[in-house]
Design a protein around this motif. Structure first.
Motif, PDB file in Angstrom:
ATOM      1  N   ASN A   1     -30.006  46.846  -8.403  1.00  0.00           N
ATOM      2  CA  ASN A   1     -28.659  46.435  -7.816  1.00  0.00           C
ATOM      3  C   ASN A   1     -28.809  45.457  -6.765  1.00  0.00           C
ATOM      4  O   ASN A   1     -28.749  45.846  -5.438  1.00  0.00           O
ATOM      5  N   LYS A   2     -28.871  44.106  -7.031  1.00  0.00           N
ATOM      6  CA  LYS A   2     -29.006  43.117  -5.844  1.00  0.00           C
ATOM      7  C   LYS A   2     -27.987  43.244  -4.852  1.00  0.00           C
ATOM      8  O   LYS A   2     -28.437  42.921  -3.490  1.00  0.00           O
ATOM      9  N   ALA A   3     -26.680  43.424  -4.996  1.00  0.00           N
ATOM     10  CA  ALA A   3     -25.658  43.492  -4.073  1.00  0.00           C
ATOM     11  C   ALA A   3     -25.996  44.484  -3.152  1.00  0.00           C
ATOM     12  O   ALA A   3     -25.843  44.192  -2.026  1.00  0.00           O
TER      13      ALA A   3
ATOM     14  N   ILE B   1     -34.879  29.517 -10.710  1.00  0.00           N
ATOM     15  CA  ILE B   1     -33.679  29.561 -11.518  1.00  0.00           C
ATOM     16  C   ILE B   1     -33.455  31.157 -11.680  1.00  0.00           C
ATOM     17  O   ILE B   1     -34.156  31.810 -12.277  1.00  0.00           O
ATOM     18  N   LEU B   2     -32.416  31.854 -10.853  1.00  0.00           N
ATOM     19  CA  LEU B   2     -32.348  33.059 -10.525  1.00  0.00           C
ATOM     20  C   LEU B   2     -31.009  33.608 -11.289  1.00  0.00           C
ATOM     21  O   LEU B   2     -30.821  34.942 -11.264  1.00  0.00           O
ATOM     22  N   ASN B   3     -30.460  32.534 -11.998  1.00  0.00           N
ATOM     23  CA  ASN B   3     -29.116  33.191 -12.641  1.00  0.00           C
ATOM     24  C   ASN B   3     -29.007  32.650 -13.995  1.00  0.00           C
ATOM     25  O   ASN B   3     -28.939  31.546 -14.333  1.00  0.00           O
ATOM     26  N   GLY B   4     -29.145  33.798 -14.905  1.00  0.00           N
ATOM     27  CA  GLY B   4     -28.996  33.530 -16.325  1.00  0.00           C
ATOM     28  C   GLY B   4     -27.813  32.840 -16.812  1.00  0.00           C
ATOM     29  O   GLY B   4     -27.888  31.941 -17.823  1.00  0.00           O
ATOM     30  N   THR B   5     -26.877  33.349 -16.311  1.00  0.00           N
ATOM     31  CA  THR B   5     -25.451  32.817 -17.019  1.00  0.00           C
ATOM     32  C   THR B   5     -25.272  31.248 -16.828  1.00  0.00           C
ATOM     33  O   THR B   5     -25.009  30.986 -17.628  1.00  0.00           O
ATOM     34  N   THR B   6     -25.554  30.998 -15.448  1.00  0.00           N
ATOM     35  CA  THR B   6     -25.357  29.699 -15.251  1.00  0.00           C
ATOM     36  C   THR B   6     -26.329  28.800 -15.916  1.00  0.00           C
ATOM     37  O   THR B   6     -26.155  27.606 -16.299  1.00  0.00           O
TER      38      THR B   6
ATOM     39  N   ALA C   1     -18.924  35.218  -9.143  1.00  0.00           N
ATOM     40  CA  ALA C   1     -20.320  35.419  -8.424  1.00  0.00           C
ATOM     41  C   ALA C   1     -21.351  34.635  -9.273  1.00  0.00           C
ATOM     42  O   ALA C   1     -22.291  34.181  -8.494  1.00  0.00           O
ATOM     43  N   ASP C   2     -21.369  34.506 -10.620  1.00  0.00           N
ATOM     44  CA  ASP C   2     -22.766  33.822 -11.150  1.00  0.00           C
ATOM     45  C   ASP C   2     -22.301  32.230 -10.846  1.00  0.00           C
ATOM     46  O   ASP C   2     -23.169  31.265 -10.408  1.00  0.00           O
ATOM     47  N   VAL C   3     -21.164  31.639 -11.546  1.00  0.00           N
ATOM     48  CA  VAL C   3     -20.735  30.217 -11.365  1.00  0.00           C
ATOM     49  C   VAL C   3     -20.839  29.550  -9.769  1.00  0.00           C
ATOM     50  O   VAL C   3     -21.039  28.566  -9.604  1.00  0.00           O
TER      51      VAL C   3
ATOM     52  N   TYR D   1     -23.159  33.010  -6.048  1.00  0.00           N
ATOM     53  CA  TYR D   1     -23.271  34.107  -4.958  1.00  0.00           C
ATOM     54  C   TYR D   1     -24.267  34.985  -5.428  1.00  0.00           C
ATOM     55  O   TYR D   1     -25.147  35.529  -4.732  1.00  0.00           O
ATOM     56  N   ASP D   2     -24.515  35.311  -6.774  1.00  0.00           N
ATOM     57  CA  ASP D   2     -25.527  35.800  -7.293  1.00  0.00           C
ATOM     58  C   ASP D   2     -26.814  35.197  -7.036  1.00  0.00           C
ATOM     59  O   ASP D   2     -27.857  36.169  -6.664  1.00  0.00           O
ATOM     60  N   SER D   3     -27.039  34.115  -7.276  1.00  0.00           N
ATOM     61  CA  SER D   3     -28.525  33.554  -6.739  1.00  0.00           C
ATOM     62  C   SER D   3     -28.654  33.568  -5.145  1.00  0.00           C
ATOM     63  O   SER D   3     -29.803  33.910  -4.850  1.00  0.00           O
TER      64      SER D   3
ATOM     65  N   ARG E   1     -27.756  36.037  -3.365  1.00  0.00           N
ATOM     66  CA  ARG E   1     -28.361  37.510  -2.863  1.00  0.00           C
ATOM     67  C   ARG E   1     -29.819  37.593  -3.299  1.00  0.00           C
ATOM     68  O   ARG E   1     -30.701  38.184  -2.488  1.00  0.00           O
ATOM     69  N   LYS E   2     -30.096  37.006  -4.407  1.00  0.00           N
ATOM     70  CA  LYS E   2     -31.520  36.993  -4.897  1.00  0.00           C
ATOM     71  C   LYS E   2     -32.341  36.027  -4.064  1.00  0.00           C
ATOM     72  O   LYS E   2     -33.605  36.819  -3.883  1.00  0.00           O
ATOM     73  N   ILE E   3     -31.967  35.009  -3.617  1.00  0.00           N
ATOM     74  CA  ILE E   3     -33.150  34.254  -3.079  1.00  0.00           C
ATOM     75  C   ILE E   3     -33.048  34.929  -1.365  1.00  0.00           C
ATOM     76  O   ILE E   3     -34.011  34.987  -0.803  1.00  0.00           O
TER      77      ILE E   3
ATOM     78  N   SER F   1     -37.214  36.821 -19.080  1.00  0.00           N
ATOM     79  CA  SER F   1     -35.652  37.247 -19.236  1.00  0.00           C
ATOM     80  C   SER F   1     -35.090  37.558 -17.809  1.00  0.00           C
ATOM     81  O   SER F   1     -35.652  38.834 -17.265  1.00  0.00           O
ATOM     82  N   GLY F   2     -34.235  36.971 -17.429  1.00  0.00           N
ATOM     83  CA  GLY F   2     -33.595  37.269 -16.051  1.00  0.00           C
ATOM     84  C   GLY F   2     -32.374  38.306 -16.013  1.00  0.00           C
ATOM     85  O   GLY F   2     -32.050  38.625 -15.125  1.00  0.00           O
ATOM     86  N   ALA F   3     -32.061  38.864 -17.328  1.00  0.00           N
ATOM     87  CA  ALA F   3     -31.004  39.626 -17.509  1.00  0.00           C
ATOM     88  C   ALA F   3     -31.341  40.331 -18.782  1.00  0.00           C
ATOM     89  O   ALA F   3     -32.123  40.159 -19.491  1.00  0.00           O
ATOM     90  N   GLY F   4     -30.389  41.255 -19.167  1.00  0.00           N
ATOM     91  CA  GLY F   4     -30.437  42.041 -20.483  1.00  0.00           C
ATOM     92  C   GLY F   4     -30.692  43.321 -20.308  1.00  0.00           C
ATOM     93  O   GLY F   4     -31.489  43.677 -19.348  1.00  0.00           O
TER      94      GLY F   4
HETATM   95  N1  HSE Z   1     -25.230  37.833 -13.944  1.00  0.00           N
HETATM   96  C1  HSE Z   1     -26.775  37.906 -13.734  1.00  0.00           C
HETATM   97  C2  HSE Z   1     -27.361  36.752 -14.418  1.00  0.00           C
HETATM   98  C3  HSE Z   1     -27.107  39.082 -14.186  1.00  0.00           C
HETATM   99  O1  HSE Z   1     -26.680  36.014 -15.084  1.00  0.00           O
HETATM  100  O2  HSE Z   1     -28.437  36.373 -14.090  1.00  0.00           O
HETATM  101  C4  HSE Z   1     -28.604  39.427 -13.790  1.00  0.00           C
HETATM  102  O3  HSE Z   1     -28.880  39.627 -12.421  1.00  0.00           O
END
Ligand code: HSE
Length: 401
Positions: A99-101, A152-157, A190-192, A195-197, A199-201, A294-297
């Protein structure tokens, strides 16, 4: 036998239970004894699921069971994850989370509680899904002064940007495809918005520079304003647009920024496509390293969780995680950082002033379009913005990596 509990039976939690079953023998051989799932905490029941008899709805059942020594948190968000994780650590259990948050908001405190109990709080799955990046930063790279982390820390974007590049899709169409495939949430903010990236950085920066990085101090831009015209220019220039999260040490200063950035085909991040993630790390001794995967899944992220469970199981009475200091990592103004910029201008005007003020190294035109784009010389964002104030007809700006 080591008994564990999983809090949150969603995509990752169910992947953890599956991994423990699928690779039971390998895990047992590694740990030296069997790792067995005793409880699954969730609001729901799961009739017909192999874990149906293990489901509990009261967190106290796990906290009060001395047989459970490791608790996996895969609930996501901070409420009630923070309260539950703290409760587990205080009752003398080790915790492993994806849980990165939670780590970005409360990591320092949770690491301290774990250390005070000679237990562990590990979060290898919180950044980069299945990519082993957290552990190498604190073990294999312990000898280096880390100078830069760019990922590149976000798979969705990355999926959305790949579709825009390869298929010429608009941002909106690419986003709805990502939602249809289950990559993007119904509310994709959070992805687009990055914000997700961010928190990860922040987590990687805390580990790399050993002080507490506050994600709220990191300048963050998302991908919602990127258009397919930007991609037409990028394709013409042999570049890709990627959402990069960067943190850098320059002398005794630290910088961090999350922003869509044009990446040249010679950069290894250029070919990181779809939902894949990658992290480039620069150390003063080791030089450049790249981590990719794979950054997610469900299973890739579960792999990172179970790897942490194995490490905790092998170290039941000592903290393996180096704790970053409570001292705040002060980020300097990102506008001091030097970069090249890609700027689109309306019409054909301005050209002499653009040459004088931005000293472009390259210029591009798109057929049938009343506009042009240039790549500036390397300059600080402050200097760039001063120059831009003197120029009319700016359509858009992107950084160039
Ligand atoms: N929403 C995140 C992503 C899930 O697309 O990378 C993995 O942290």
């Amino acid at each position: 036998m080591i008994k564990i509990a999983v809090m949150g039976y969603g995509t990752i939690g169910s992947g953890v239970s599956k991994t423990l079953e699928m690779n039971k023998e390998i895990i047992t051989n590694n740990v030296g004894e069997e790792v067995s799932l005793k409880y699954v905490l969730d609001l729901r029941d799961f009739p017909g699921d192999p874990i149906e008899d293990k489901v509990v709805h009261d967190v106290n059942v796990i906290a009060n069971d001395p047989e459970v020594s490791i608790v996996v948190e895969t609930m996501g968000g901070t409420k009630p994850a923070y309260e539950f994780v703290k409760m587990m650590l205080e009752s003398g259990k080790s915790v492993v989370t994806s849980n990165k948050a939670l780590v970005a908001a409360h990591g320092t405190e949770l690491l301290e509680i774990a250390a005070s109990k000679k237990k562990n709080f590990l979060f290898g799955a919180s950044v980069g899904g299945g990519i082993p990046i957290i552990r190498p930063l604190r073990t294999s790279l312990a000898q280096d002064e880390l100078q830069e982390i760019t990922g590149i820390l976000n798979g969705t974007t990355n999926y959305i940007l790949t579709k825009m590049k390869d298929e010429g899709l608009s941002y909106e169409v690419a986003l709805s495809q990502a939602q249809a495939l289950g990559y993007a949430e119904k509310d994709p903010t959070a992805d687009v918005e990055g914000y997700d990236s961010c928190r990860k950085i922040a987590i990687l920066s805390s580990l790399a520079y050993e002080k507490e990085a506050n994600y709220e101090d990191i300048h963050t831009e998302g991908i919602t304003k990127i258009t397919n015209i930007d991609f037409q220019y990028a394709n013409k220039a042999g570049m890709a647009v990627k959402l990069l999260a960067t943190s850098r040490r320059v002398g005794d200063k630290f910088y961090a920024v999350v922003a869509p950035t044009m990446v040249d085909a010679t950069c290894p991040l250029y070919s990181v496509s779809d939902v894949f993630n990658a992290v480039l790390v620069k150390g003063n001794i080791v030089g450049d390293l790249m981590f990719y995967g794979s950054g997610a899944g469900s299973l890739p992220t579960a792999a990172a969780v179970v790897a942490d469970v194995i490490e905790v199981a092998k170290h039941p009475h000592c903290s393996v995680m180096r704790i970053w200091s409570r001292e705040k990592l002060e980020f300097s103004d990102y506008k001091e950082l030097e970069s090249r910029f890609f700027v689109r201008f309306e019409g054909k005007s301005n050209k002499n002033a653009v040459i004088e003020l931005l000293e472009p190294t390259k210029a591009y035109e798109l057929e049938g379009m009343d506009e042009y784009g240039v790549v500036t010389k390397k300059m600080s964002q402050n200097a760039f913005e001063e120059a831009l104030k003197k120029l009319d007809g700016v359509i858009s700006v992107l950084r160039v990596h």
